[in-house]
Write an enzyme that holds these catalytic residues in place. Structure first.
Site, PDB file in Angstrom:
ATOM      1  N   GLU A 127      -2.791   9.260   7.471  1.00  0.00           N
ATOM      2  CA  GLU A 127      -1.332   9.067   7.588  1.00  0.00           C
ATOM      3  C   GLU A 127      -0.759   9.967   8.680  1.00  0.00           C
ATOM      4  O   GLU A 127       0.193   9.595   9.360  1.00  0.00           O
ATOM      5  CB  GLU A 127      -0.633   9.381   6.258  1.00  0.00           C
ATOM      6  CG  GLU A 127      -0.771   8.297   5.196  1.00  0.00           C
ATOM      7  CD  GLU A 127       0.006   7.021   5.512  1.00  0.00           C
ATOM      8  OE1 GLU A 127       1.138   7.106   6.021  1.00  0.00           O
ATOM      9  OE2 GLU A 127      -0.545   5.928   5.252  1.00  0.00           O
ATOM     10  N   CYS A 141     -11.102   2.692  -0.367  1.00  0.00           N
ATOM     11  CA  CYS A 141      -9.715   3.086  -0.104  1.00  0.00           C
ATOM     12  C   CYS A 141      -9.389   2.424   1.221  1.00  0.00           C
ATOM     13  O   CYS A 141     -10.119   2.613   2.210  1.00  0.00           O
ATOM     14  CB  CYS A 141      -9.578   4.599   0.012  1.00  0.00           C
ATOM     15  SG  CYS A 141      -7.967   5.103   0.678  1.00  0.00           S
ATOM     16  N   HIS A 158      -7.259   2.895   3.442  1.00  0.00           N
ATOM     17  CA  HIS A 158      -7.041   3.778   4.604  1.00  0.00           C
ATOM     18  C   HIS A 158      -8.353   4.038   5.357  1.00  0.00           C
ATOM     19  O   HIS A 158      -8.354   4.177   6.579  1.00  0.00           O
ATOM     20  CB  HIS A 158      -6.475   5.130   4.146  1.00  0.00           C
ATOM     21  CG  HIS A 158      -5.002   5.136   3.911  1.00  0.00           C
ATOM     22  ND1 HIS A 158      -4.423   4.569   2.806  1.00  0.00           N
ATOM     23  CD2 HIS A 158      -3.976   5.655   4.645  1.00  0.00           C
ATOM     24  CE1 HIS A 158      -3.113   4.748   2.869  1.00  0.00           C
ATOM     25  NE2 HIS A 158      -2.814   5.394   3.967  1.00  0.00           N
ATOM     26  N   ASP A 202       0.872  -1.185   0.000  1.00  0.00           N
ATOM     27  CA  ASP A 202       0.000   0.000   0.000  1.00  0.00           C
ATOM     28  C   ASP A 202       0.905   1.230   0.000  1.00  0.00           C
ATOM     29  O   ASP A 202       2.104   1.139   0.300  1.00  0.00           O
ATOM     30  CB  ASP A 202      -0.916   0.006   1.242  1.00  0.00           C
ATOM     31  CG  ASP A 202      -1.884   1.192   1.228  1.00  0.00           C
ATOM     32  OD1 ASP A 202      -2.374   1.537   0.138  1.00  0.00           O
ATOM     33  OD2 ASP A 202      -2.127   1.790   2.292  1.00  0.00           O
ATOM     34  N   SER A 203       0.308   2.373  -0.318  1.00  0.00           N
ATOM     35  CA  SER A 203       1.074   3.625  -0.237  1.00  0.00           C
ATOM     36  C   SER A 203       1.426   3.956   1.217  1.00  0.00           C
ATOM     37  O   SER A 203       2.344   4.724   1.465  1.00  0.00           O
ATOM     38  CB  SER A 203       0.245   4.769  -0.828  1.00  0.00           C
ATOM     39  OG  SER A 203      -0.928   4.935  -0.051  1.00  0.00           O
ATOM     40  N   CYS A 243      -4.359  -1.670  -1.948  1.00  0.00           N
ATOM     41  CA  CYS A 243      -4.527  -0.250  -2.255  1.00  0.00           C
ATOM     42  C   CYS A 243      -5.438  -0.170  -3.475  1.00  0.00           C
ATOM     43  O   CYS A 243      -5.080  -0.653  -4.551  1.00  0.00           O
ATOM     44  CB  CYS A 243      -3.153   0.340  -2.562  1.00  0.00           C
ATOM     45  SG  CYS A 243      -3.213   2.055  -3.122  1.00  0.00           S
TER      46      CYS A 243
HETATM   47  N1  DGL Z   1      -4.912   2.919   0.620  1.00  0.00           N
HETATM   48  C1  DGL Z   1      -4.897   3.505  -0.696  1.00  0.00           C
HETATM   49  C2  DGL Z   1      -6.172   3.097  -1.438  1.00  0.00           C
HETATM   50  O1  DGL Z   1      -6.762   2.082  -1.088  1.00  0.00           O
HETATM   51  C3  DGL Z   1      -4.634   4.983  -0.563  1.00  0.00           C
HETATM   52  C4  DGL Z   1      -4.080   5.610  -1.785  1.00  0.00           C
HETATM   53  C5  DGL Z   1      -3.368   6.923  -1.563  1.00  0.00           C
HETATM   54  O2  DGL Z   1      -2.212   6.876  -1.176  1.00  0.00           O
HETATM   55  O3  DGL Z   1      -3.960   7.971  -1.872  1.00  0.00           O
HETATM   56  O4  DGL Z   1      -6.588   3.725  -2.381  1.00  0.00           O
END
Ligand code: DGL
Length: 283
Positions: free
Chosen positions: A172, A206, A208, A7-8, A70
């Protein structure tokens, strides 16, 4: 077997947790590309390049299967990498490896149909009776992946995406709950206004957002259930492993957490979600 989870940032931990529960014997290596997060506002080509670099890193760490935890990477980069890069890379590596996403399992859960389902189309106009609301990053919303793939299978479901661009940086950064609550309530109100009524179901598209799922739950009307993406992904990987005995589910139960950003303990929101402090090592 080693499962790589990408993931990011910290969002993929929500999928990681469901995978660890489903496959406790497997080894896991998690990679958060926090040096480049968030992905959601980036152009598509950058998302493809960053996702590919993350996958290369996870394969170098011994991953056999990578789960792109992600939605942004999965909706923008997965198909491209599977078609143009992975076959050659796999030949060079000389061992079975694959990259799997989370859009397919989520759409299967949303439509109640397997991915391979093709409805008989009679050419008549079908009225949409249900509405699914998707909360996602701007890049995922722009890809229209949920709209396109749900419509292919269920003409009777209308899909409305609500991009929430502030949320990944807030999660984050460990933003205070009251601030997150206000932003989430505003997005839920905006979605309901555009639809003209509450959605029949909603998806946190998403990973997150799953960390603050309770805030979404509270902001949505009680009659709108949330589809749980992490469990849909874990169930689908289970079925994938049954079909692919080249990836034996066992291992030593090792767990590693890497970041391209600062190797530090993750913020309080993550700690609350995880139930313990989460510390990432330098990738
Ligand atoms: N967790 C990522 C997702 O599911 C986040 C992407 C981001 O870094 O904007 O889209």
């Amino acid at each position: 077997m080693t499962i790589g989870v990408f993931d990011s940032g910290v969002g993929g931990l929500t999928v990681h947790r469901a995978l660890v529960r489903a496959f406790p014997q497997a080894d896991f290596v998690y990679l958060a590309d926090q040096a480049n997060a968030p992905y959601g506002g980036r152009p598509g080509e950058e998302i493809v390049a960053l996702t590919r670099a993350g996958c290369e890193r996870l394969f170098a760490e011994g991953a056999d299967l990578i789960v792109l935890a992600c939605n942004t990477a999965a909706s923008i980069a997965l198909r491209r990498l599977q078609q143009t890069w992975l076959p050659g890379f796999r030949r060079e590596l000389g061992r079975p490896v694959n990259i799997l996403g989370l859009i397919v399992p989520t759409i299967e859960a949303a439509t109640g149909q397997p991915w391979t389902y093709e409805p008989e189309r009679r050419g008549e106009k079908v009225e949409a009776v249900d509405v699914i609301g998707i909360f996602s990053t701007a890049a995922t919303a722009r890809s229209r992946v949920y709209e396109i793939e749900i419509d292919k299978r269920r003409e009777d479901i209308a899909v409305f995406s609500q991009p929430c661009p502030e949320l990944v940086p807030m999660i984050e950064g460990g933003a205070p709950e009251a601030e997150m609550k206000a932003v989430i309530e505003a997005h839920v109100r905006s979605l309901i206004t555009r639809i003209g009524r509450p959605p029949t179901k909603a998806i946190l598209g998403c990973t997150h957002y799953e960390i603050v799922a309770d805030l979404f739950r509270d902001a949505l009307p009680p009659g709108t259930p949330l589809i749980h993406q992490p469990s849909a992904v874990a169930d689908s990987i289970g079925r994938y492993l049954e079909r692919h005995p080249e990836y034996p589910a066992g291992g030593g139960g090792q767990r590693r957490f890497l970041t391209t950003g600062e190797p530090a303990e993750q913020n309080g929101l993550v700690k609350t979600f995880w139930g313990a402090p989460v510390r990432f090592e330098v990738a």
